[in-house]
Design an enzyme around this catalytic site. Structure first.
Site, mmCIF file in Angstrom:
data_model
loop_
_atom_site.group_PDB
_atom_site.id
_atom_site.type_symbol
_atom_site.label_atom_id
_atom_site.label_comp_id
_atom_site.label_asym_id
_atom_site.label_seq_id
_atom_site.Cartn_x
_atom_site.Cartn_y
_atom_site.Cartn_z
ATOM 1 N N CYS A 1 37.136 48.597 38.068
ATOM 2 C CA CYS A 1 36.212 47.715 37.359
ATOM 3 C C CYS A 1 36.050 48.151 35.898
ATOM 4 O O CYS A 1 36.998 48.078 35.135
ATOM 5 C CB CYS A 1 34.880 47.625 38.106
ATOM 6 S SG CYS A 1 33.848 46.245 37.574
ATOM 7 N N HIS B 1 36.464 46.010 43.589
ATOM 8 C CA HIS B 1 35.937 47.295 44.052
ATOM 9 C C HIS B 1 36.512 47.631 45.426
ATOM 10 O O HIS B 1 35.973 47.172 46.436
ATOM 11 C CB HIS B 1 34.414 47.236 44.143
ATOM 12 C CG HIS B 1 33.738 47.244 42.812
ATOM 13 N ND1 HIS B 1 33.357 48.405 42.169
ATOM 14 C CD2 HIS B 1 33.399 46.237 41.973
ATOM 15 C CE1 HIS B 1 32.806 48.105 41.007
ATOM 16 N NE2 HIS B 1 32.816 46.791 40.865
ATOM 17 N N GLU C 1 36.240 50.310 47.053
ATOM 18 C CA GLU C 1 35.254 51.099 47.814
ATOM 19 C C GLU C 1 34.204 50.219 48.475
ATOM 20 O O GLU C 1 33.444 50.688 49.319
ATOM 21 C CB GLU C 1 34.606 52.153 46.892
ATOM 22 C CG GLU C 1 33.520 51.665 45.930
ATOM 23 C CD GLU C 1 34.047 50.943 44.681
ATOM 24 O OE1 GLU C 1 35.247 50.617 44.631
ATOM 25 O OE2 GLU C 1 33.236 50.694 43.772
#
Lengths: 206, 254
Positions: free
Chosen positions: A80, A186, A188
């Site tokens: 990001c 993202h 994660e």
């Protein structure tokens, strides 16, 4: 050991926890010496561009990133804002210089082509791979990853684009250049396939 | 194509997960341990999770960081955290322990300058402004703060436009009259907000059925619907909700 760069504003625990979950050994750090010792580096991303760069510079982390990533060629993942900061320039709240590792600019979504779509672009959207890459191994093309951003990266060399996404306009979802891989989404926060992507990063030998 | 989001909502009071009705803290029901719930929602592939410490502002204290940490450890989905967040350090702290976005309610009304600073520091997309609305005696939607206990005299549309202008990334709108009642979303209110701003809107308060999710997404351009009771007290899960919506032709994650 994978160093996760702490510049005072990322969602640090989110990314550390995800890497640990898929078997990686992480150190969240703002110390130049830790980065020197790291095998791989992750620059996570939540925050505004100007402050992000300023924080990196304040601690001399920008110089060490250059040393580790550009000179030594350590595998690097930007996420990001961590991707956007690689660019030469950003237009977020003004005009600011980035790390300049990638010849690219960071621009706001253009409302004129969005047909009423809301900004920021928040949520799950399909990521279209541009050819195959080892970090996408085991992940179906066009599956959903989580995005949250108002700005996106525009590289001058389109060959660097590893994946795209559409939000009124096709924009860069991932770039790859040598030992540098970076995503606008993202991983994660993208559950199963996000974790698979991070597992691939842990195993990445470039 | 961007997908409509279904967001389970966890409310916290005195360290326990509760479910209120119309924000009434006396009549709340205890619904268990927040980190267990987070684990279940993660397994059910919820699109996102929102975790609010509803009594923090009223009791003038900070959010329970330990509980945020425990909940965050269970999430590989985006986590929004709110309740008593009033400083840049509060934001930094919750992001550091596993939140991805912060949700600000009372401080958005009391201190717009703080919101501007937060946006400059953490970017628009990290800052979600939550607005609690209640119809006043003139049938206007008025903004309430401090967990719905304080009237502000502000109109919800005006505040929505104001927080958009100072850089909020998303607006979460809750109807106090519908909250916890399972009487359906207030789509009039939701539509008013969605039409007034260019940022994504999360609708909350009153979801009573899978059809209600469908109505919300079909009749308004809302980006996400957040719900507590329907997931706590019925056998519906986020994954079943998405399956239903998918089969109804609504854009959700498969």
């Amino acid at each position: 050991m994978i160093a996760i760069i702490d510049y005072g504003m990322g969602n640090l625990r989110s990314i550390a926890k995800a890497i640990e979950y898929v078997g990686g050994h992480v150190l969240v750090t703002d110390k130049v010496n830790d980065i020197k010792k790291a095998d791989k580096i992750i620059l996570p991303g939540i925050g505004a561009f100007r402050d992000g760069i300023a924080e990196l510079k304040k601690n001399g982390l920008d110089l060490e990133l250059k040393e580790s990533i550009i000179e030594k060629g350590k595998p690097f993942l930007g996420i990001c804002l961590g991707m956007q900061m690689l660019a030469k320039r950003s237009y977020e709240f003004g005009e600011f210089d980035g790390l300049g590792f990638i010849d690219a600019e960071v621009v706001h979504f253009n409302y004129d082509v969005l047909n009423g779509l809301k900004v920021p672009h928040v949520g799950w959207n399909d990521v279209i791979f541009n050819g195959s890459h080892i970090l996408f191994r085991g992940i179906p093309d066009s599956c959903d990853f989580y995005f949250v951003h108002s700005y996106h990266l525009v590289p001058s060399n389109k060959m660097l684009v590893a994946a795209t996404c559409n939000y009124g306009v096709d924009f860069v979802a991932a770039i790859h250049k040598d030992n540098i891989f970076a995503t606008q989404f993202h991983p994660e926060k993208s559950q199963k396939y996000g974790l698979k992507f991070l597992e691939n990063f842990i195993n990445w030998q470039c | 194509m961007i997908k409509n989001r279904i967001i389970p909502l966890l409310l916290l009071k005195d360290g326990r997960m509760v479910k209120t009705i119309k924000f009434d803290k006396q009549g709340f029901r205890d619904v268990g341990n927040p980190s267990t719930a987070a684990r279940v929602y993660d397994a059910q592939r919820a699109d996102e999770l929102i975790f609010l410490d509803i009594s923090a502002s009223q009791e003038d204290r900070k959010i329970f960081f330990d509980l945020v940490r425990q909940v965050a450890e269970e999430c590989f989905m985006p986590l929004g955290v709110g309740g008593g967040i009033r400083s840049i350090n509060d934001i930094r702290e919750v992001l550091k322990i596993g939140a991805d976005k912060v949700i600000i309610n009372t401080a958005a009304v009391e201190n717009p300058k703080f919101i501007m600073e937060a946006v400059q520091k953490f970017g628009s997309s990290t800052i979600v402004i939550s607005i609690d609305a209640k119809k006043n005696e003139n049938e206007q939607y008025e903004v309430m703060t401090h967990g719905g206990t304080k009237k502000t005299g502000l109109d919800v549309i005006e505040l929505s436009k104001e927080v958009e202008k100072i850089g909020a990334g998303e607006i979460m709108i809750t109807s106090i009259e519908r909250e916890g009642t399972m009487r359906g979303l207030d789509l009039v209110l939701v539509e008013k907000i969605v039409e007034s701003v260019k940022v994504p809107v999360i609708a909350c308060g009153g979801v009573d059925s899978l059809e209600d999710f469908k109505r919300g997404f079909l009749r308004t351009a809302v980006s996400a619907i957040s719900a507590g009771s329907i997931f706590h007290f019925t056998d519906q899960s986020p994954i079943m909700t998405r399956n239903y919506l998918f089969n109804q032709g609504i854009s959700v994650r498969p």
